[in-house]
Write a protein that holds these residues in place. Structure first.
Motif, short mmCIF file in Angstrom:
data_model
loop_
_atom_site.label_atom_id
_atom_site.label_comp_id
_atom_site.label_asym_id
_atom_site.label_seq_id
_atom_site.Cartn_x
_atom_site.Cartn_y
_atom_site.Cartn_z
N VAL A 183 -7.90 2.75 -5.84
CA VAL A 183 -6.73 1.94 -5.52
C VAL A 183 -6.47 0.86 -6.57
O VAL A 183 -5.31 0.60 -6.93
CB VAL A 183 -6.86 1.32 -4.10
N VAL B 190 -4.93 2.45 -9.56
CA VAL B 190 -3.55 2.79 -9.24
C VAL B 190 -2.67 1.54 -9.36
O VAL B 190 -1.58 1.58 -9.95
CB VAL B 190 -3.43 3.38 -7.82
N GLU C 171 0.82 -1.21 0.00
CA GLU C 171 0.00 0.00 0.00
C GLU C 171 0.86 1.26 0.00
O GLU C 171 0.50 2.26 -0.64
CB GLU C 171 -0.94 0.02 1.21
N TYR D 241 0.33 7.07 -6.42
CA TYR D 241 -0.90 7.88 -6.50
C TYR D 241 -0.58 9.36 -6.31
O TYR D 241 -1.04 10.21 -7.09
CB TYR D 241 -1.88 7.39 -5.43
N GLU D 242 0.23 9.68 -5.31
CA GLU D 242 0.55 11.08 -5.01
C GLU D 242 1.44 11.71 -6.10
O GLU D 242 1.27 12.87 -6.44
CB GLU D 242 1.23 11.17 -3.65
N ILE E 55 -0.97 12.30 -9.29
CA ILE E 55 -2.31 12.70 -8.86
C ILE E 55 -3.17 13.21 -10.02
O ILE E 55 -4.40 13.10 -10.00
CB ILE E 55 -2.23 13.75 -7.73
N ARG F 176 0.40 4.23 -2.65
CA ARG F 176 0.09 5.62 -2.26
C ARG F 176 1.14 6.60 -2.82
O ARG F 176 0.80 7.71 -3.24
CB ARG F 176 0.02 5.74 -0.74
N PRO G 266 -10.47 10.27 -3.98
CA PRO G 266 -9.79 9.64 -2.84
C PRO G 266 -9.08 8.34 -3.23
O PRO G 266 -9.59 7.57 -4.05
CB PRO G 266 -10.93 9.38 -1.85
N PHE G 267 -7.93 8.13 -2.64
CA PHE G 267 -7.11 6.95 -2.94
C PHE G 267 -7.90 5.65 -2.85
O PHE G 267 -7.80 4.77 -3.70
CB PHE G 267 -5.92 6.90 -1.97
N GLU G 268 -8.72 5.55 -1.80
CA GLU G 268 -9.47 4.32 -1.56
C GLU G 268 -10.42 3.98 -2.72
O GLU G 268 -10.72 2.81 -2.97
CB GLU G 268 -10.28 4.43 -0.26
N TYR H 197 -5.72 10.91 -11.44
CA TYR H 197 -6.82 10.46 -10.59
C TYR H 197 -7.69 11.62 -10.12
O TYR H 197 -8.14 11.66 -8.98
CB TYR H 197 -6.27 9.66 -9.40
#
Length: 323
Positions: free
Chosen positions: A290, A293, A159, A166-167, A170, A163, A285-287, A173
């Motif tokens: 995911v 990603v 994870e 993802y960041e 960004i 993350r 939101p990441f969730e 997303y």
């Protein structure tokens, strides 16, 4: 994971290939590259380039020629890589079954909503036969099997790494940014002479002055706009970036909500634009993303490993470029 790798590479490769099939008519053929004694011809490059030529942006003849040259080189690079993969697959004796070929053909038919007869006709229009297409599929399946055997990708992604990806990415997303412009339109007839164009622009300027002095934009659209949107007080509704006439979109995206543009000239006439609303563009939101990603990161890792593998093949090959 190996199955995921195969499906990802094979289907992307095939769908892009199927969409880019074009006849190469009227091309004086010549050799543009030799890869381990196997030739690549100009007609092959032209065939792959044809769908992209119309997307070249420059209207300047010299700049357009340079863009075309760059496109040809990129396509040639891809064709060289294809040849290297084909040759290595054959060297290692990698085989493809008729069942595997038929499975890919079935997938192509379903994705393009074609019957078997429809596929044959579509291929015929592009100067292909079903048998020659099957041979091409066989070659690409061989290459995909070679890639599965040869490249090493670590699919153990925790994870923390997801993350971080993802960041760093960004922008991938974010929710679609929507904007809602309104406009007042004054059409310019195709046969309008300069005097007529100037007259139309003066009418547009007169309306813009009225708005600046406090007249309601919507009322002015009802009274003066020559666009069907006039009945909605000029409101064009919500658009995503890239969906609207470029001249209007460029100005609308520059404006703040409630702001009104100066006079804009498009290929159709003069416009006054007001930005009514803008929404979206915020990160999801990441969730919620995911799995996307994870997929994107896997594909990046596959692409990185594939580039390294192709680099190794190039180093041990004899490649002569004549383009």
């Amino acid at each position: 994971m190996a199955k995921f790798l195969t499906i990802t590479i094979v289907l992307i490769s095939f769908l892009l290939f199927f969409q880019s099939l074009k006849k190469a008519n009227g091309v004086v053929d010549r050799i543009v590259a030799i890869v381990n004694q196997e030739v690549i011809t100009l007609s092959e490059v032209e065939r792959y380039a044809e769908p992209f030529i119309k997307e070249l942006k420059s209207e300047d003849p010299f700049q357009r020629k340079e863009e075309k040259k760059e496109l040809y080189r990129k396509i040639l690079d891809k064709l060289i890589e294809e040849r290297l993969l084909d040759q290595e697959a054959k060297r290692l004796g990698i085989k493809v079954t008729s069942k595997e070929i038929e499975s890919v053909i079935e997938d192509i038919r379903q994705r393009n909503n074609l019957t078997q007869e429809g596929l044959a006709k579509a291929l015929e229009k592009e100067g292909q036969t079903l048998e020659s297409f099957k041979k091409q599929i066989e070659r690409r399946l061989q290459s995909s099997k070679l890639i599965n055997l040869s490249i090493k990708v670590d699919f153990k992604i925790d994870e923390k790494r997801l993350r971080e990806f993802y960041e760093k990415n960004i922008e991938l997303y974010k929710r679609d940014e929507l904007y809602r412009p309104a406009h007042i339109f004054f059409a310019i007839p195709k046969d309008a002479n300069p005097a007529k164009v100037n007259e139309i622009k003066k009418r547009c300027q007169m309306v813009l002055e009225k708005i600046k002095k406090g007249e309601d934009f919507g009322e002015m659209a009802l009274l003066y706009s020559e666009d069907p949107s006039s009945k909605d007080r000029g409101d064009l509704g919500y658009f995503k970036k890239g969906d609207l006439l470029p001249a209007i979109e460029k100005e609308a995206l520059r404006l703040k909500v409630g702001e009104i543009s100066s006079i804009i000239r498009s290929e159709f006439g003069f416009h006054i634009v007001k930005l009514l609303d803008k929404k979206g563009g915020d990160p999801i939101p990441f969730e919620e993303v995911v799995e996307n990603v994870r997929k994107d990161l896997m594909e990046r890792e596959i692409e990185k490993s594939l580039k390294q593998y192709l680099s190794t093949l190039k180093e041990k090959s004899v490649i002569e470029i004549k383009l």
